[in-house]
Scaffold this motif. Structure first.
Motif, PDB file in Angstrom:
ATOM      1  N   ASN A  60       5.631   7.384  -2.892  1.00 55.80           N
ATOM      2  CA  ASN A  60       5.312   6.355  -1.893  1.00 55.80           C
ATOM      3  C   ASN A  60       5.537   4.967  -2.505  1.00 55.80           C
ATOM      4  O   ASN A  60       5.799   4.852  -3.715  1.00 55.80           O
ATOM      5  N   THR A  62       3.413   2.477  -2.974  1.00 58.41           N
ATOM      6  CA  THR A  62       2.358   2.013  -3.888  1.00 58.41           C
ATOM      7  C   THR A  62       2.590   2.597  -5.281  1.00 58.41           C
ATOM      8  O   THR A  62       2.480   1.894  -6.292  1.00 58.41           O
ATOM      9  N   LEU A  65       5.237   0.758  -7.203  1.00 58.32           N
ATOM     10  CA  LEU A  65       4.741  -0.446  -7.885  1.00 58.32           C
ATOM     11  C   LEU A  65       3.987  -0.073  -9.161  1.00 58.32           C
ATOM     12  O   LEU A  65       4.200  -0.663 -10.227  1.00 58.32           O
ATOM     13  N   ALA A  89      -1.904  -3.044  -1.009  1.00 56.91           N
ATOM     14  CA  ALA A  89      -1.409  -2.122  -2.042  1.00 56.91           C
ATOM     15  C   ALA A  89      -0.749  -2.828  -3.226  1.00 56.91           C
ATOM     16  O   ALA A  89      -0.758  -2.294  -4.339  1.00 56.91           O
ATOM     17  N   SER A  90      -0.172  -4.008  -3.023  1.00 56.74           N
ATOM     18  CA  SER A  90       0.498  -4.701  -4.133  1.00 56.74           C
ATOM     19  C   SER A  90      -0.519  -4.974  -5.242  1.00 56.74           C
ATOM     20  O   SER A  90      -0.256  -4.723  -6.424  1.00 56.74           O
ATOM     21  N   TYR A 185       7.384   4.548   4.256  1.00 58.45           N
ATOM     22  CA  TYR A 185       6.291   4.848   5.194  1.00 58.45           C
ATOM     23  C   TYR A 185       6.865   4.833   6.617  1.00 58.45           C
ATOM     24  O   TYR A 185       7.800   4.066   6.892  1.00 58.45           O
ATOM     25  N   ASP A 195       5.116  10.192   3.660  1.00 59.72           N
ATOM     26  CA  ASP A 195       5.184   9.189   2.601  1.00 59.72           C
ATOM     27  C   ASP A 195       6.388   9.400   1.692  1.00 59.72           C
ATOM     28  O   ASP A 195       6.742  10.541   1.367  1.00 59.72           O
ATOM     29  N   ALA A 196       6.993   8.310   1.267  1.00 58.19           N
ATOM     30  CA  ALA A 196       8.041   8.330   0.238  1.00 58.19           C
ATOM     31  C   ALA A 196       8.258   6.896  -0.226  1.00 58.19           C
ATOM     32  O   ALA A 196       7.875   5.941   0.465  1.00 58.19           O
TER      33      ALA A 196
HETATM   34  C1  LIG Z   1       3.986  -0.645   2.965  1.00 55.63           C
HETATM   35  C2  LIG Z   1       3.798  -1.551   1.815  1.00 55.63           C
HETATM   36  C3  LIG Z   1       3.374  -1.088   0.558  1.00 55.63           C
HETATM   37  C4  LIG Z   1       2.867   0.298   0.315  1.00 55.63           C
HETATM   38  O1  LIG Z   1       3.738   1.295   0.591  1.00 55.63           O
HETATM   39  P1  LIG Z   1       3.187   2.820   0.799  1.00 55.63           P
HETATM   40  O2  LIG Z   1       4.456   3.605   0.898  1.00 55.63           O
HETATM   41  O3  LIG Z   1       2.380   2.816   2.040  1.00 55.63           O
HETATM   42  O4  LIG Z   1       2.395   3.169  -0.408  1.00 55.63           O
HETATM   43  C5  LIG Z   1       3.329  -2.006  -0.497  1.00 55.63           C
HETATM   44  N1  LIG Z   1       3.646  -3.294  -0.324  1.00 55.63           N
HETATM   45  C6  LIG Z   1       4.029  -3.783   0.875  1.00 55.63           C
HETATM   46  C7  LIG Z   1       4.389  -5.225   0.996  1.00 55.63           C
HETATM   47  C8  LIG Z   1       4.097  -2.936   1.991  1.00 55.63           C
HETATM   48  O5  LIG Z   1       4.463  -3.432   3.172  1.00 55.63           O
END
Ligand SMILES: *Cc1c(COP(=O)(O)O)cnc(C)c1O
Length: 367
Positions: A60, A62, A65, A89-90, A185, A195-196
């Motif tokens: 995913n 997150t 990162l 999530a960042s 997502y 998720d990926a």
């Molecule tokens: C969607 C998103 C994420 C997280 O991605 P996931 O695949 O949901 O873990 C992180 N940063 C930003 C800016 C996002 O829009």
């Protein structure tokens, strides 16, 4: 006329579903559930699309990162500068490697990381990595950020979760020498059936580290380090690979819609994305800015009464989110941006009458 934010019905046509189910059936028949042929195919073709040296799929956005931070050796107590306007999530990824986020203010008109704020933060704190975000698909000022980071060799991790289709100075996101992370997502421009995520990586050493980390640290000679499980399911890779066929034309439609919105809305008392940014954007979302927070909520209500979806995605800056209120950083411009920004419907299937209706209702509200 109901105008929805997303349109999964037209994205997943009957023809698409038949082809997707064919692939899923093949995967079931082969029992090739983890990292199969489509993982490799997708990684290669997505790298071509993003003009990236290498792409690695992960579970995913997150994780992408978190793994990028780990590959750079970021850990306990290290400070990482992150844009104050982004999805939670960042900063969560930074905390989950044991590091400490320091928020960088954004340009109050664009929501993108402000280089002057980053310079101040870098002078005040011992920053070990910088995480700009291509928010809404608009391109963050990567060249300016690189200029600030290059003298001290600070790595940059570009959060491109919303940015399949975004261009920066070097070409498509992923074409720079920075690690660039994506989310697939289901609501993103390029989306899985769950998720990926993925990471674009140019450096060979980082490439090998990320490969190890995403699969329990397992290398050719056994377990070489402690990693984690962040593999991408074969089914998700197969769906993503199939969707690559249409992503360019879908992003082209998004761009046409965004430019149409901009031209019409420019005449109203609103903030619309700058033309130069929009021309380089994936047009994941279309943010407009009103004069204050009360106006934003009233506009949202007015649109809802006309069955028009709208969404205020980041109503608080990262520093205003409860787990981060004691963090350091700057967010004055970010607060104004968060309070006044509303996103209007954006997907490749909106037609002209719908766009005109959205514009007309915004105009009516402002009068
Ligand atoms: C969607 C998103 C994420 C997280 O991605 P996931 O695949 O949901 O873990 C992180 N940063 C930003 C800016 C996002 O829009």
């Amino acid at each position: 006329m109901k105008i929805a934010f997303y349109n999964f019905t037209e994205l997943h046509t009957n023809e698409f579903k038949i082809r997707a189910l064919d692939r899923i059936k093949k995967i079931i028949d082969e029992s090739s559930f983890i990292e199969g042929e489509y993982n490799a195919k997708f990684e290669q073709e997505f790298a071509e699309l993003q003009n990236a040296k290498n792409v690695l799929l992960v579970a995913n956005g997150t994780d992408a990162l978190e793994i990028s931070l780990k590959a750079h050796g970021i850990g306990t107590g290290d400070r990482v500068a992150v844009s104050a306007i982004t999805f939670f999530a960042s900063a969560e990824a930074i905390v989950n490697v044991g590091a400490v986020p320091v928020m960088v203010d954004v340009n109050k008109n664009t929501g993108l990381m402000c280089p002057a704020s980053l310079s101040r933060i870098m002078e005040s704190y011992d920053i070990k990595a910088v995480m700009p975000v291509h928010i809404y698909g608009l391109p963050a000022p990567i060249q300016e950020i690189e200029n600030i980071c290059s003298s001290s060799n600070i790595p940059i991790i570009e959060d491109a979760a919303q940015a399949v289709g975004t261009h920066i100075y070097s070409g498509p996101v992923g074409s720079s020498n920075n690690l660039t992370t994506f989310s697939f997502y289901p609501t993103k421009n390029l989306s899985a059936f769950g998720d990926a995520g993925a990471i674009c990586v140019a450096d060979e050493e980082l490439l090998e580290k990320i490969k190890l980390i995403r699969n329990h640290g397992r290398g050719p000679s056994g377990f070489e380090r402690v990693g984690r499980n962040s593999r991408c399911d074969h089914i998700q890779a197969a769906i993503l690979h199939l969707k690559l066929e249409d992503i360019a034309s879908q992003n082209k439609k998004r761009k046409e819609i965004a430019l149409y919105y901009r031209e019409k809305l420019l005449q109203l008392d609103l903030r619309v994305p700058q033309l130069d940014l929009l021309e380089h954007s994936s047009c994941h979302l279309f943010p407009i800015g009103v004069k204050d927070e009360a106006t934003k909520y009233k506009l949202k209500e007015h649109l809802a009464a006309q069955e028009i979806d709208s969404a205020a995605f980041y109503e608080r800056t990262l520093l205003q989110e409860q787990p981060f209120t004691s963090c350091d950083g700057e967010d004055q411009g970010a607060q104004e941006f968060a309070q006044t920004t509303l996103c209007i419907p954006m997907n490749p299937y909106l037609h002209k009458e719908q766009l005109d209706k959205v514009v007309e209702e915004i105009e009516k509200f402002l009068q």
